[in-house]
Design an enzyme around this catalytic site. Structure first.
Site, PDB file in Angstrom:
ATOM      1  N   GLU A 146       0.823  -1.207   0.000  1.00 31.62           N
ATOM      2  CA  GLU A 146       0.000   0.000   0.000  1.00 31.62           C
ATOM      3  C   GLU A 146       0.859   1.260   0.000  1.00 31.62           C
ATOM      4  O   GLU A 146       1.868   1.340   0.684  1.00 31.62           O
ATOM      5  CB  GLU A 146      -0.926   0.000   1.221  1.00 31.62           C
ATOM      6  CG  GLU A 146      -1.922  -1.143   1.254  1.00 31.62           C
ATOM      7  CD  GLU A 146      -2.992  -1.035   0.170  1.00 31.62           C
ATOM      8  OE1 GLU A 146      -3.131   0.054  -0.426  1.00 31.62           O
ATOM      9  OE2 GLU A 146      -3.680  -2.047  -0.073  1.00 31.62           O
TER      10      GLU A 146
ATOM     11  N   HIS B 142      -1.323  -5.803   1.481  1.00 34.33           N
ATOM     12  CA  HIS B 142      -2.518  -6.634   1.369  1.00 34.33           C
ATOM     13  C   HIS B 142      -2.192  -7.895   0.570  1.00 34.33           C
ATOM     14  O   HIS B 142      -1.379  -7.858  -0.364  1.00 34.33           O
ATOM     15  CB  HIS B 142      -3.648  -5.872   0.665  1.00 34.33           C
ATOM     16  CG  HIS B 142      -4.565  -5.163   1.604  1.00 34.33           C
ATOM     17  ND1 HIS B 142      -4.741  -3.792   1.604  1.00 34.33           N
ATOM     18  CD2 HIS B 142      -5.376  -5.630   2.591  1.00 34.33           C
ATOM     19  CE1 HIS B 142      -5.609  -3.455   2.538  1.00 34.33           C
ATOM     20  NE2 HIS B 142      -6.005  -4.553   3.155  1.00 34.33           N
TER      21      HIS B 142
ATOM     22  N   CYS C  22      -7.554  -2.513   8.361  1.00 34.91           N
ATOM     23  CA  CYS C  22      -6.233  -2.514   7.706  1.00 34.91           C
ATOM     24  C   CYS C  22      -5.691  -1.092   7.595  1.00 34.91           C
ATOM     25  O   CYS C  22      -4.561  -0.813   8.008  1.00 34.91           O
ATOM     26  CB  CYS C  22      -6.333  -3.160   6.326  1.00 34.91           C
ATOM     27  SG  CYS C  22      -6.627  -4.945   6.365  1.00 34.91           S
TER      28      CYS C  22
END
EC number: 3.4.19.3
Length: 212
Positions: free
Chosen positions: A80, A165, A143
């Site tokens: 991310e 992820h 998350c």
């Protein structure tokens, strides 16, 4: 020898397993070239998740932290880029919390960027035959909550951190509507992520963006 803390969430949303937790179980005390992996389990609960990782950071004193969670619908491992300061939970977390449009940290910055070399990670995994691409949204559930909260804690520390992820496991995707990845490939991918992180502080200058 460098130490990499990799964390994995417990199951949530009615699932019996979470690939993040299954992966970190396999990665505990795995040796790297010039480093070692330590792990911890994280509750899928607002604020408690952040506290659990902070406790692990203080206990292990790692050089780098990689927080990991599952993303149904994704076919690749996705480091991310950014965490945003908002909780907007589509479903309750495991503690029954379901905040809507609430800040994670009052008066905190709008966002924090990953301090990991996310494009180098994507490039290295792709070259190794493991599907991987940069993601520009970690969502607004636990998350992203954890990603933002840990970055906030580490904002004035030298420990680098980012969120990754991973896809569902095949046994979670039996309806045929979701892509999946084998646990062996996820574990291999996360081990390679950890190796890239300890080997490189700087990122490569390549496109990792998306049109939309």
């Amino acid at each position: 020898m460098k130490k990499v803390l990799i964390t994995g969430f417990e199951p949530f949303g009615g699932d019996a397993i979470n690939p993040a937790l299954e992966a970190v179980k396999r990665l505990e005390e795995t040796s790297l070239d010039g480093g070692i992996i330590v792990t911890c389990q994280v509750p899928v609960t607002r604020f408690e998740s952040i506290s659990a990782v902070i406790d692990a950071i203080e206990a292990y004193q790692p050089d780098c932290v990689i927080t990991v969670g599952q993303a149904a619908g994704r076919a690749a491992i996705t480091p991310e880029r950014v965490a945003i300061n908002v909780d907007d939970f589509r479903i309750p977390d495991n503690g029954g919390n379901q905040p809507i449009d609430e800040p994670i940290i009052e008066q905190g910055p709008d966002a924090y960027f990953s301090s990991l070399p996310i494009k180098r990670i994507a490039q290295t995994l792709h070259e190794s035959g493991i599907p991987c691409q940069v993601s520009n949204s970690a969502g607004t559930f636990v998350c992203n909550h954890l990603f933002y909260g840990v970055q906030h804690y580490l904002r004035d520390k030298s420990i680098r951190h980012g969120f990754v992820h991973i896809p569902l496991l095949p046994e979670q995707a039996t309806d045929g509507n979701h892509p999946s990845m084998s646990l062996d490939m996820i574990v291999a991918g996360l081990k390679l992520v950890a190796q890239v992180v300890i080997d490189h502080e700087s990122d490569v200058v390549v496109s990792g963006g998306q049109i939309c």
